[in-house]
Design a protein around this motif. Structure first.
Motif, short mmCIF file in Angstrom:
data_model
loop_
_atom_site.label_atom_id
_atom_site.label_comp_id
_atom_site.label_asym_id
_atom_site.label_seq_id
_atom_site.Cartn_x
_atom_site.Cartn_y
_atom_site.Cartn_z
N THR A 86 0.83 -1.20 0.00
CA THR A 86 0.00 0.00 0.00
C THR A 86 0.86 1.25 0.00
O THR A 86 0.57 2.22 -0.70
CB THR A 86 -0.95 0.00 1.22
N LEU A 87 1.96 1.24 0.78
CA LEU A 87 2.86 2.39 0.79
C LEU A 87 3.52 2.58 -0.57
O LEU A 87 3.68 3.71 -1.03
CB LEU A 87 3.91 2.24 1.89
N LEU B 116 -2.57 16.64 0.16
CA LEU B 116 -2.73 16.44 1.60
C LEU B 116 -3.31 15.07 1.93
O LEU B 116 -2.82 14.38 2.83
CB LEU B 116 -3.63 17.54 2.19
N LEU B 117 -4.32 14.66 1.21
CA LEU B 117 -4.95 13.36 1.49
C LEU B 117 -3.97 12.21 1.23
O LEU B 117 -3.84 11.30 2.05
CB LEU B 117 -6.21 13.19 0.64
N ILE B 118 -3.28 12.25 0.10
CA ILE B 118 -2.33 11.19 -0.21
C ILE B 118 -1.18 11.20 0.79
O ILE B 118 -0.74 10.13 1.25
CB ILE B 118 -1.81 11.33 -1.66
N SER B 119 -0.72 12.38 1.16
CA SER B 119 0.39 12.49 2.11
C SER B 119 0.02 11.97 3.49
O SER B 119 0.82 11.29 4.14
CB SER B 119 0.86 13.94 2.23
N LEU B 120 -1.17 12.30 3.95
CA LEU B 120 -1.58 11.82 5.26
C LEU B 120 -1.73 10.30 5.28
O LEU B 120 -1.32 9.64 6.24
CB LEU B 120 -2.87 12.51 5.70
N TYR C 256 0.77 4.94 6.67
CA TYR C 256 1.32 3.65 6.21
C TYR C 256 2.83 3.59 6.39
O TYR C 256 3.37 2.53 6.67
CB TYR C 256 0.91 3.37 4.77
N ALA C 257 3.52 4.72 6.23
CA ALA C 257 4.97 4.72 6.44
C ALA C 257 5.30 4.44 7.91
O ALA C 257 6.24 3.70 8.21
CB ALA C 257 5.57 6.04 5.99
N LEU D 8 10.03 5.41 -1.84
CA LEU D 8 9.81 4.20 -2.65
C LEU D 8 10.99 3.24 -2.52
O LEU D 8 10.80 2.03 -2.32
CB LEU D 8 9.64 4.59 -4.13
N PHE D 9 12.20 3.78 -2.62
CA PHE D 9 13.40 2.95 -2.50
C PHE D 9 13.48 2.31 -1.12
O PHE D 9 13.76 1.12 -1.00
CB PHE D 9 14.64 3.80 -2.77
N GLY D 10 13.24 3.10 -0.09
CA GLY D 10 13.29 2.56 1.28
C GLY D 10 12.27 1.48 1.52
O GLY D 10 12.55 0.48 2.20
#
Length: 190
Positions: free
Chosen positions: A9-10, A156-160, A165-166, A51-53
């Motif tokens: 998901t992340l 904002l929505l995607i970042s939150l 998830y992160a 993404l890499f992490g």
């Protein structure tokens, strides 16, 4: 790795953030908005690190992504307040252009359903006795400042969601050290 794991998901959310940041970068370049161009560039870099992490099980990169996400949320709130003219902020100022050039949101003249007098009269330039000026937009389906605020809201929505998830993914990664250990050949012999 299952399809519905937090890691998957992340990866999806970071990919979506990357696509929307590149799209936003293109329109900011078209409007010569230099401050958003620089911040969007940093966003693209940090999302790639996220993404890499996530793909390589590197929690330090995900933590860097988490810290940047908080700054990104603050930036989007600021830009939203700027375009909505809240407080002492004004969308007509030169904050977004850093005073280098006259900035305009690309959406101001090219928004969905916008018609200009140029389209109606097909004259291109209107000569007024005081000064010549380009004829501007007459009507739009949606005002440009609301399109910019909509961009910020999507970010904002995607970042939150990405932040949540992160945090989950970092907490589920094993506690091993992700640093690279260099072994000198002489130490391997003894």
């Amino acid at each position: 790795m299952g399809c519905c794991t937090g890691r998957c998901t992340l990866l999806f959310l970071c990919s979506l953030q990357l696509i929307t940041a590149v799209e936003r970068q293109v329109f900011d370049f078209l409007g010569y908005q230099w401050a958003p161009i620089m911040v969007n560039f940093l966003q693209i870099i940090m999302v790639i690190l996220g993404l890499f992490g996530t793909a390589q099980y590197r929690p330090r990169y995900i933590v860097l992504y988490l810290v940047w996400t908080l700054l990104w949320v603050g930036w989007n709130v600021f830009v939203s307040c700027l375009f909505l003219d809240l407080g002492d902020l004004s969308k007509d100022g030169d904050i977004l252009s850093l005073g280098v050039s006259s900035h305009r949101s690309w959406w101001k003249d090219h928004g969905p359903g916008c018609e200009s007098l140029q389209d109606i009269q097909a004259s291109g330039w209107q000569q007024s006795p005081e000064n010549p000026q380009l004829i501007t937009v007459v009507s739009c389906w949606m005002e440009y400042q609301y399109i910019e605020v909509l961009h910020c809201t999507v970010q904002l929505l995607i970042s939150l969601l990405g932040f949540v998830y992160a945090c989950y993914v970092v907490s589920t990664f094993p506690d091993h050290d992700d640093s690279f250990e260099f072994h000198h050949p002489s130490k391997l012999l003894f």
